[in-house]
Design a protein around this motif. Sequence first.
Motif, short mmCIF file in Angstrom:
data_model
loop_
_atom_site.label_atom_id
_atom_site.label_comp_id
_atom_site.label_asym_id
_atom_site.label_seq_id
_atom_site.Cartn_x
_atom_site.Cartn_y
_atom_site.Cartn_z
N ILE A 69 55.90 36.36 7.08
CA ILE A 69 56.86 35.43 7.69
C ILE A 69 56.07 34.26 8.25
O ILE A 69 55.20 34.43 9.11
CB ILE A 69 57.67 36.10 8.82
CG1 ILE A 69 58.37 37.36 8.30
CG2 ILE A 69 58.68 35.12 9.40
CD1 ILE A 69 59.08 38.14 9.40
N GLY A 70 56.35 33.06 7.75
CA GLY A 70 55.68 31.87 8.25
C GLY A 70 55.97 31.63 9.72
O GLY A 70 57.09 31.91 10.19
N ALA A 71 54.99 31.12 10.45
CA ALA A 71 55.14 30.93 11.89
C ALA A 71 56.29 30.01 12.26
O ALA A 71 56.89 30.13 13.32
CB ALA A 71 53.84 30.41 12.48
N ALA A 72 56.61 29.04 11.37
CA ALA A 72 57.68 28.09 11.66
C ALA A 72 59.04 28.56 11.19
O ALA A 72 60.03 27.83 11.29
CB ALA A 72 57.36 26.73 11.03
N GLY A 110 56.80 32.16 15.36
CA GLY A 110 55.46 31.84 15.82
C GLY A 110 55.43 31.42 17.28
O GLY A 110 54.56 31.84 18.04
N GLY A 111 56.39 30.59 17.67
CA GLY A 111 56.47 30.14 19.05
C GLY A 111 56.73 31.28 20.01
O GLY A 111 56.13 31.37 21.08
N SER A 112 57.63 32.19 19.62
CA SER A 112 57.96 33.34 20.46
C SER A 112 56.76 34.25 20.64
O SER A 112 56.45 34.70 21.75
CB SER A 112 59.13 34.12 19.86
OG SER A 112 59.40 35.29 20.60
N VAL A 113 56.07 34.52 19.53
CA VAL A 113 54.92 35.41 19.59
C VAL A 113 53.79 34.79 20.41
O VAL A 113 53.14 35.46 21.22
CB VAL A 113 54.45 35.74 18.16
CG1 VAL A 113 53.12 36.49 18.18
CG2 VAL A 113 55.51 36.56 17.43
N ALA A 120 60.78 38.92 25.57
CA ALA A 120 61.03 38.49 24.19
C ALA A 120 61.15 39.70 23.27
O ALA A 120 60.63 40.78 23.55
CB ALA A 120 59.92 37.57 23.71
N ASP A 121 61.82 39.50 22.14
CA ASP A 121 62.11 40.60 21.22
C ASP A 121 60.98 40.85 20.21
O ASP A 121 60.62 42.00 19.94
CB ASP A 121 63.41 40.31 20.46
CG ASP A 121 64.60 40.15 21.38
OD1 ASP A 121 65.02 41.16 21.97
OD2 ASP A 121 65.11 39.02 21.51
N TYR A 122 60.45 39.78 19.62
CA TYR A 122 59.49 39.94 18.53
C TYR A 122 58.24 40.75 18.90
O TYR A 122 57.73 41.50 18.05
CB TYR A 122 59.05 38.58 18.00
CG TYR A 122 60.07 37.88 17.13
CD1 TYR A 122 60.53 38.45 15.94
CD2 TYR A 122 60.57 36.64 17.49
CE1 TYR A 122 61.45 37.81 15.14
CE2 TYR A 122 61.50 35.98 16.69
CZ TYR A 122 61.94 36.56 15.52
OH TYR A 122 62.85 35.91 14.72
N PRO A 123 57.68 40.63 20.11
CA PRO A 123 56.49 41.43 20.41
C PRO A 123 56.70 42.93 20.19
O PRO A 123 55.79 43.60 19.69
CB PRO A 123 56.22 41.10 21.88
CG PRO A 123 56.70 39.69 22.02
CD PRO A 123 57.95 39.64 21.18
N ALA A 124 57.88 43.44 20.53
CA ALA A 124 58.14 44.87 20.30
C ALA A 124 58.16 45.18 18.81
O ALA A 124 57.63 46.21 18.37
CB ALA A 124 59.48 45.26 20.94
N ALA A 125 58.76 44.30 18.02
CA ALA A 125 58.81 44.51 16.57
C ALA A 125 57.41 44.51 15.98
O ALA A 125 57.05 45.39 15.19
CB ALA A 125 59.67 43.44 15.91
N LEU A 126 56.59 43.54 16.36
CA LEU A 126 55.25 43.44 15.79
C LEU A 126 54.39 44.64 16.18
O LEU A 126 53.62 45.16 15.36
CB LEU A 126 54.57 42.15 16.25
CG LEU A 126 54.74 40.94 15.32
CD1 LEU A 126 56.20 40.60 15.11
CD2 LEU A 126 53.97 39.74 15.84
N LEU A 127 54.52 45.09 17.42
CA LEU A 127 53.73 46.23 17.87
C LEU A 127 54.17 47.51 17.15
O LEU A 127 53.33 48.31 16.72
CB LEU A 127 53.88 46.39 19.38
CG LEU A 127 52.83 47.24 20.11
CD1 LEU A 127 51.43 46.74 19.84
CD2 LEU A 127 53.12 47.25 21.61
N ALA A 128 55.48 47.70 16.99
CA ALA A 128 55.98 48.91 16.33
C ALA A 128 55.70 48.90 14.83
O ALA A 128 55.50 49.95 14.22
CB ALA A 128 57.47 49.06 16.58
N LEU A 129 55.69 47.72 14.23
CA LEU A 129 55.45 47.60 12.78
C LEU A 129 53.97 47.52 12.44
O LEU A 129 53.62 47.38 11.27
CB LEU A 129 56.18 46.36 12.25
CG LEU A 129 57.70 46.41 12.27
CD1 LEU A 129 58.29 45.04 11.98
CD2 LEU A 129 58.23 47.44 11.28
N ASP A 130 53.10 47.60 13.46
CA ASP A 130 51.66 47.49 13.26
C ASP A 130 51.34 46.21 12.50
O ASP A 130 50.55 46.19 11.55
CB ASP A 130 51.13 48.70 12.48
CG ASP A 130 49.61 48.82 12.55
OD1 ASP A 130 49.02 48.28 13.50
OD2 ASP A 130 49.02 49.45 11.65
#
Length: 265
Positions: A69-72, A110-113, A120-130
């Motif tokens: 997923i592109g940062a933008a 990208g901005g959220s991360v 924020a929501d995305y950090p949980a997704a990224l951590l769980a999805l490794d």
Amino acid sequence: MYATNYHRASSVQDAVKLKSEADEGKYLSGGMTLIATMKQRLAAPSDLVDLRHIPDLKGISVNGKSVRIGAAATHFDVASSVELKAACPAICDLAHHIGDPHVRHMGTIGGSVANNDPAADYPAALLALDAVVVTNAREIKAADFFTGLFETALEEGEMIVAVTFDAPAKAGYAKFRNPASRYAMTGVFVARRDDGDVRVAVTGAGAGGVFRHSGMEAALAASWSPDALSGIAVDPSDLLSDIHANAEYRANLVKVMAKRAVAAA
């Protein structure tokens, strides 16, 4: 708002160069947090480097189980991607419930991360999805990227280019939303890989930001069902207490949202 210089970057290299030449430059993506803090005069960057028009930062690609997923990519882009929904519908559902339509069409992953807001929501997704956070200089595992409240492993001038991960066998996300901001007062993302590895990541509740819950991971590895979490205790000692909810209430929400996430998966 204090005066600032605006620059529209045409490439990743151009953006890095523009920021390096500024006295106190900031990268600007959706601006959902940065512009608001500038309006309140809580931030006063000398220069803003707009990343929204860089082709290399756009787009979502799915190749087998490999997702990029592109940062933008905006929250709307993530929510509405047909390819992504086929690979990992949980992250599409997560994006669909961020803020309101204006936020979803302007805000970017990208901005959220990079901002790493504790709600924020995305950090949980990224951590769980490794997941892996790809920058202009290196690749950083999500487990090493999020280092504290509004803090990340990004170095001065470093910018996020993309987020990558392998699609899980099953995944789900559930959050208890603040009725005004729609930020997660508590959100839980659960993911199970083909090899049976289970990850449970919690956002909106931790005093130190997003975190994994090993007790829930072990329980779900043994039995992938909401009932498997019934006997799990959530320690409130490291959870947030604020005007919205105290630590004990959030501890209960972690358990409830985890059960809902598993049910959704």
